[in-house]
Design a protein around this motif. Structure first.
Motif, PDB file in Angstrom:
ATOM      1  N   ALA A 136     115.988 -57.703 137.995  1.00  0.00           N
ATOM      2  CA  ALA A 136     117.057 -56.906 137.375  1.00  0.00           C
ATOM      3  C   ALA A 136     118.424 -57.428 137.782  1.00  0.00           C
ATOM      4  O   ALA A 136     119.327 -57.566 136.950  1.00  0.00           O
ATOM      5  N   TYR A 137     118.595 -57.737 139.075  1.00  0.00           N
ATOM      6  CA  TYR A 137     119.860 -58.296 139.541  1.00  0.00           C
ATOM      7  C   TYR A 137     120.111 -59.653 138.893  1.00  0.00           C
ATOM      8  O   TYR A 137     121.231 -59.972 138.518  1.00  0.00           O
ATOM      9  N   ALA A 138     119.058 -60.452 138.773  1.00  0.00           N
ATOM     10  CA  ALA A 138     119.211 -61.792 138.207  1.00  0.00           C
ATOM     11  C   ALA A 138     119.743 -61.731 136.779  1.00  0.00           C
ATOM     12  O   ALA A 138     120.574 -62.549 136.388  1.00  0.00           O
ATOM     13  N   LYS A 139     119.281 -60.751 136.013  1.00  0.00           N
ATOM     14  CA  LYS A 139     119.756 -60.616 134.635  1.00  0.00           C
ATOM     15  C   LYS A 139     121.258 -60.367 134.603  1.00  0.00           C
ATOM     16  O   LYS A 139     121.978 -60.968 133.808  1.00  0.00           O
ATOM     17  N   TYR A 140     121.738 -59.473 135.467  1.00  0.00           N
ATOM     18  CA  TYR A 140     123.177 -59.194 135.512  1.00  0.00           C
ATOM     19  C   TYR A 140     123.954 -60.419 135.981  1.00  0.00           C
ATOM     20  O   TYR A 140     124.992 -60.759 135.427  1.00  0.00           O
ATOM     21  N   VAL A 141     123.436 -61.101 137.007  1.00  0.00           N
ATOM     22  CA  VAL A 141     124.134 -62.254 137.560  1.00  0.00           C
ATOM     23  C   VAL A 141     124.210 -63.375 136.536  1.00  0.00           C
ATOM     24  O   VAL A 141     125.249 -64.007 136.368  1.00  0.00           O
ATOM     25  N   GLN A 142     123.108 -63.625 135.827  1.00  0.00           N
ATOM     26  CA  GLN A 142     123.094 -64.691 134.825  1.00  0.00           C
ATOM     27  C   GLN A 142     124.062 -64.405 133.688  1.00  0.00           C
ATOM     28  O   GLN A 142     124.631 -65.321 133.111  1.00  0.00           O
ATOM     29  N   GLN A 143     124.252 -63.141 133.369  1.00  0.00           N
ATOM     30  CA  GLN A 143     125.189 -62.767 132.308  1.00  0.00           C
ATOM     31  C   GLN A 143     126.603 -62.614 132.851  1.00  0.00           C
ATOM     32  O   GLN A 143     127.510 -62.246 132.121  1.00  0.00           O
ATOM     33  N   ASN A 144     126.767 -62.894 134.150  1.00  0.00           N
ATOM     34  CA  ASN A 144     128.064 -62.792 134.823  1.00  0.00           C
ATOM     35  C   ASN A 144     128.644 -61.385 134.686  1.00  0.00           C
ATOM     36  O   ASN A 144     129.826 -61.208 134.418  1.00  0.00           O
ATOM     37  N   LYS A 145     127.781 -60.377 134.861  1.00  0.00           N
ATOM     38  CA  LYS A 145     128.194 -58.987 134.757  1.00  0.00           C
ATOM     39  C   LYS A 145     128.074 -58.299 136.106  1.00  0.00           C
ATOM     40  O   LYS A 145     127.321 -58.722 136.966  1.00  0.00           O
ATOM     41  N   ARG A 146     128.817 -57.235 136.260  1.00  0.00           N
ATOM     42  CA  ARG A 146     128.800 -56.440 137.480  1.00  0.00           C
ATOM     43  C   ARG A 146     127.512 -55.635 137.543  1.00  0.00           C
ATOM     44  O   ARG A 146     127.080 -55.047 136.548  1.00  0.00           O
ATOM     45  N   ILE A 147     126.889 -55.588 138.714  1.00  0.00           N
ATOM     46  CA  ILE A 147     125.643 -54.851 138.890  1.00  0.00           C
ATOM     47  C   ILE A 147     125.971 -53.369 139.091  1.00  0.00           C
ATOM     48  O   ILE A 147     126.732 -53.023 139.989  1.00  0.00           O
TER      49      ILE A 147
ATOM     50  N   ARG B 174     124.420 -46.858 142.307  1.00  0.00           N
ATOM     51  CA  ARG B 174     124.057 -45.453 142.164  1.00  0.00           C
ATOM     52  C   ARG B 174     125.255 -44.667 141.625  1.00  0.00           C
ATOM     53  O   ARG B 174     126.375 -44.846 142.060  1.00  0.00           O
ATOM     54  N   GLY B 175     125.010 -43.842 140.667  1.00  0.00           N
ATOM     55  CA  GLY B 175     126.082 -43.072 140.048  1.00  0.00           C
ATOM     56  C   GLY B 175     126.642 -43.760 138.816  1.00  0.00           C
ATOM     57  O   GLY B 175     127.359 -43.154 138.038  1.00  0.00           O
ATOM     58  N   GLU B 176     126.323 -45.017 138.650  1.00  0.00           N
ATOM     59  CA  GLU B 176     126.823 -45.774 137.497  1.00  0.00           C
ATOM     60  C   GLU B 176     125.691 -46.123 136.541  1.00  0.00           C
ATOM     61  O   GLU B 176     125.924 -46.691 135.484  1.00  0.00           O
ATOM     62  N   VAL B 177     124.477 -45.780 136.915  1.00  0.00           N
ATOM     63  CA  VAL B 177     123.328 -46.096 136.072  1.00  0.00           C
ATOM     64  C   VAL B 177     123.483 -45.354 134.754  1.00  0.00           C
ATOM     65  O   VAL B 177     123.831 -44.183 134.720  1.00  0.00           O
ATOM     66  N   GLY B 178     123.222 -46.044 133.674  1.00  0.00           N
ATOM     67  CA  GLY B 178     123.409 -45.463 132.350  1.00  0.00           C
ATOM     68  C   GLY B 178     124.664 -45.994 131.686  1.00  0.00           C
ATOM     69  O   GLY B 178     124.826 -45.872 130.480  1.00  0.00           O
ATOM     70  N   LEU B 179     125.564 -46.572 132.475  1.00  0.00           N
ATOM     71  CA  LEU B 179     126.769 -47.197 131.927  1.00  0.00           C
ATOM     72  C   LEU B 179     126.547 -48.703 131.885  1.00  0.00           C
ATOM     73  O   LEU B 179     125.889 -49.266 132.750  1.00  0.00           O
ATOM     74  N   THR B 180     127.124 -49.325 130.894  1.00  0.00           N
ATOM     75  CA  THR B 180     127.029 -50.782 130.833  1.00  0.00           C
ATOM     76  C   THR B 180     128.063 -51.393 131.782  1.00  0.00           C
ATOM     77  O   THR B 180     129.006 -50.713 132.211  1.00  0.00           O
ATOM     78  N   SER B 181     127.894 -52.664 132.083  1.00  0.00           N
ATOM     79  CA  SER B 181     128.846 -53.346 132.960  1.00  0.00           C
ATOM     80  C   SER B 181     130.249 -53.325 132.362  1.00  0.00           C
ATOM     81  O   SER B 181     131.240 -53.166 133.078  1.00  0.00           O
ATOM     82  N   ASP B 182     130.311 -53.478 131.036  1.00  0.00           N
ATOM     83  CA  ASP B 182     131.619 -53.473 130.368  1.00  0.00           C
ATOM     84  C   ASP B 182     132.291 -52.103 130.473  1.00  0.00           C
ATOM     85  O   ASP B 182     133.509 -52.011 130.702  1.00  0.00           O
TER      86      ASP B 182
ATOM     87  N   ASP C 186     139.456 -50.551 135.201  1.00  0.00           N
ATOM     88  CA  ASP C 186     140.763 -51.012 134.723  1.00  0.00           C
ATOM     89  C   ASP C 186     141.708 -49.833 134.442  1.00  0.00           C
ATOM     90  O   ASP C 186     142.923 -49.953 134.610  1.00  0.00           O
ATOM     91  N   LEU C 187     141.126 -48.706 134.025  1.00  0.00           N
ATOM     92  CA  LEU C 187     141.936 -47.510 133.767  1.00  0.00           C
ATOM     93  C   LEU C 187     142.371 -46.823 135.060  1.00  0.00           C
ATOM     94  O   LEU C 187     143.205 -45.921 135.032  1.00  0.00           O
ATOM     95  N   GLY C 188     141.778 -47.230 136.180  1.00  0.00           N
ATOM     96  CA  GLY C 188     142.180 -46.650 137.459  1.00  0.00           C
ATOM     97  C   GLY C 188     141.135 -45.774 138.112  1.00  0.00           C
ATOM     98  O   GLY C 188     141.337 -45.286 139.219  1.00  0.00           O
TER      99      GLY C 188
END
Length: 101
Positions: free
Chosen positions: A8-19, A22-30, A37-39
């Motif tokens: 799972a980590y490898a997929k994010y790393v290969q796509q150059n996305k933030r992993i 906890r608490g962020e699951v369900g949101l995409t890296s973007d 960026d909004l603060g």
């Protein structure tokens, strides 16, 4: 790492996305990046320890990928050396056969 976690980590790393943490699951890296960026301070961003854990796990993924690439490179180099040795041996045998005739 737990089973399946590295893939799972490898997929994010290969796509150059933030992993996501906890608490962020369900949101995409973007989406996470847009919130930051909004603060907004996301769960993993404010904890130095969490960041250190994330970096260590990402490095483990990179290390696994590097090991795989290195193993493949070594395999190919070994095959090249063996083919060269076989070709040299065939040449020596051919020379011996031609001189005995």
């Amino acid at each position: 790492m737990m089973p399946g976690e590295a893939e799972a980590y490898a997929k994010y790393v290969q796509q150059n996305k933030r992993i996501p943490r906890r608490g962020e699951v369900g949101l995409t890296s973007d989406e996470i990046e847009r919130f930051e960026d909004l603060g907004y301070v996301m769960s993993g961003s404010r904890h130095k320890r969490m960041t250190a854990v994330r970096m260590r796990k990402e490095n483990q993924v990179y290390t696994a990928e590097e090991k795989k690439a290195l193993a493949m490179f070594n395999f190919e180099e070994k095959a090249k050396r063996e083919n060269k040795i076989l070709a040299d041996f065939r040449e020596i045998v051919q020379q011996k056969v031609s001189t005995t005739k």
